[in-house]
Design a protein around this motif. Structure first.
Motif, mmCIF file in Angstrom:
data_model
loop_
_atom_site.group_PDB
_atom_site.id
_atom_site.type_symbol
_atom_site.label_atom_id
_atom_site.label_comp_id
_atom_site.label_asym_id
_atom_site.label_seq_id
_atom_site.Cartn_x
_atom_site.Cartn_y
_atom_site.Cartn_z
ATOM 1 N N ARG A 46 22.835 34.562 -11.239
ATOM 2 C CA ARG A 46 23.965 34.749 -10.328
ATOM 3 C C ARG A 46 25.167 33.932 -10.788
ATOM 4 O O ARG A 46 26.313 34.414 -10.791
ATOM 5 C CB ARG A 46 23.556 34.346 -8.917
ATOM 6 N N GLN B 26 28.784 35.437 -11.837
ATOM 7 C CA GLN B 26 29.982 35.061 -11.085
ATOM 8 C C GLN B 26 31.018 34.378 -11.969
ATOM 9 O O GLN B 26 32.227 34.539 -11.756
ATOM 10 C CB GLN B 26 29.592 34.150 -9.914
ATOM 11 N N VAL C 29 15.587 40.047 -4.711
ATOM 12 C CA VAL C 29 16.898 39.469 -4.425
ATOM 13 C C VAL C 29 17.919 39.894 -5.478
ATOM 14 O O VAL C 29 19.023 40.358 -5.166
ATOM 15 C CB VAL C 29 16.812 37.929 -4.355
ATOM 16 N N GLU D 71 21.257 42.310 -5.005
ATOM 17 C CA GLU D 71 22.598 41.753 -5.227
ATOM 18 C C GLU D 71 23.333 42.431 -6.374
ATOM 19 O O GLU D 71 24.494 42.105 -6.646
ATOM 20 C CB GLU D 71 22.499 40.249 -5.507
#
Length: 351
Positions: free
Chosen positions: A70, A74, A92, A96
């Motif tokens: 993640r 990002q 998860v 996402e």
């Protein structure tokens, strides 16, 4: 003659260009669980892929933290191409949008996979089990531990024992030690009373536990004699016992839970297409079997299991003789409750 020479020259240039392209193929960065697990993948799968395609595989090790993926996404600085993740992290990450959805063109027909080994965003890298392991030089024959209740019995089995330093796996073991049946595990653990019951069991054994957070550390604790019994991932114990000739055994009939890790391609990875190409090749049964022939974890494709020699297949948690004592980890439960239970476990451990 001129036309002939031009043709020969063009062919030579084409050959040189294709040769250079093959030798300079962009590597695919694959992130796995390290140690002998990575070595089995290198020897049984990745080296064969490089030999076949010319594409180098760069191997890295991690602890399965989806937060790392993640953060890379990002920050717009993705360094991972393909990662192996546990099932809750897969749920998860896929939800996402961190992982690329896989089509049947990549994975093959879903009907050819064992239940739970194919996901919208992943294909099984391995099916593993957490088991009760012990030192056969210390516990011989009928004196060996036969249940998780024995593992918790510090009077009959004195000394230190190893446990994995996290709530997942450890809470299940604690409740099995307290008599909860595997088929009832998540009914019990889904209640506040069930969670309190598991932590009460951990209170009883806490002074006698040496905690481990990596498989290498867990094995080192056994090797040094600091602990004489431990929970462990089955393939690591099998490797140490068979290949390294160490005095370790697994009490399969004590009961165990098994789970699946998945290969996933990170969305936006620098070599996203290379990662998809790799998983397409890996999804061919004989290529998948390359790992399980060297490491005692199960495969995803049913046909791959048929390619593993019978004597070695008997070491897998998915073998019929062992599976009767096993049950699957509830991925939905851990996806929903993992964060809260791990926080409680950390707080309990710090007391």
């Amino acid at each position: 003659m001129k036309t002939y020479l031009q043709a020969v020259s063009a062919a030579a240039i084409c050959l040189a260009t294709s040769t250079f392209a093959a030798s300079a193929a962009d590597p695919v960065t694959v992130v796995g669980w390290g140690g002998t697990w990575d070595k089995a993948y290198k020897d049984g799968v990745w080296d064969k892929y490089t030999e076949k395609t010319g594409v180098p595989i760069v191997m890295e090790e991690w602890g399965g933290e989806v937060a790392k993926v993640r953060a890379q996404v990002q920050a717009g600085n993705i360094t991972y191409d393909v990662v192996s993740v546990e099932a809750p992290a897969m749920e998860v990450g896929c939800a996402e949008g961190l992982f690329v959805p896989l089509t049947p063109e990549i994975t093959g027909d879903a009907a050819n996979y064992l239940p739970g080994t194919l996901h919208e965003c992943g294909v099984a890298s391995d099916t593993w089990a957490t088991v009760l392991a012990y030192n056969t030089d210390v516990y011989k024959g009928d004196a060996a531990p036969k249940s998780w209740a024995d593992f918790w019995n510090v009077e009959k089995f004195p000394g230190k024992r190893g446990l994995y330093q996290q709530a997942q796996f450890t809470l299940e073991n604690a409740l099995m030690a307290d008599g909860v049946k595997r088929e009832d595990m998540y009914k019990v653990l889904a209640t506040p009373e069930g969670v309190d019951r598991a932590f009460a069991m951990l209170d009883k054994i806490k002074p006698n536990v040496v905690w481990w957070s990596t498989t290498t550390q867990g094995i080192q604790n056994l090797d040094s004699g600091e602990v004489t019994l431990s929970d462990a991932f089955n393939a690591r114990i099998t490797n140490e016992a068979i290949n390294e000739k160490k005095p370790y055994a697994i009490a399969w009939d004590a009961g165990f839970f098994y789970g699946t890790d998945y290969w996933a391609v990170v969305k936006g990875a620098p070599h996203q297409q290379g990662g998809l190409d790799l998983l397409k090749w890996f999804s061919i049964p004989e290529n998948q079997a390359g790992f399980s022939k060297l490491y005692a974890y199960g495969t995803g494709r049913k046909e791959a299991a048929d390619l593993i020699p019978a004597d070695w297949k008997a070491n897998l948690p998915t073998s019929p003789e062992h599976l009767q004592y096993g049950a699957a980890y509830d991925n939905d439960f851990w996806t929903e409750h993992k964060e809260a239970l791990e926080e409680r476990f950390k707080a309990w451990l710090a007391k």
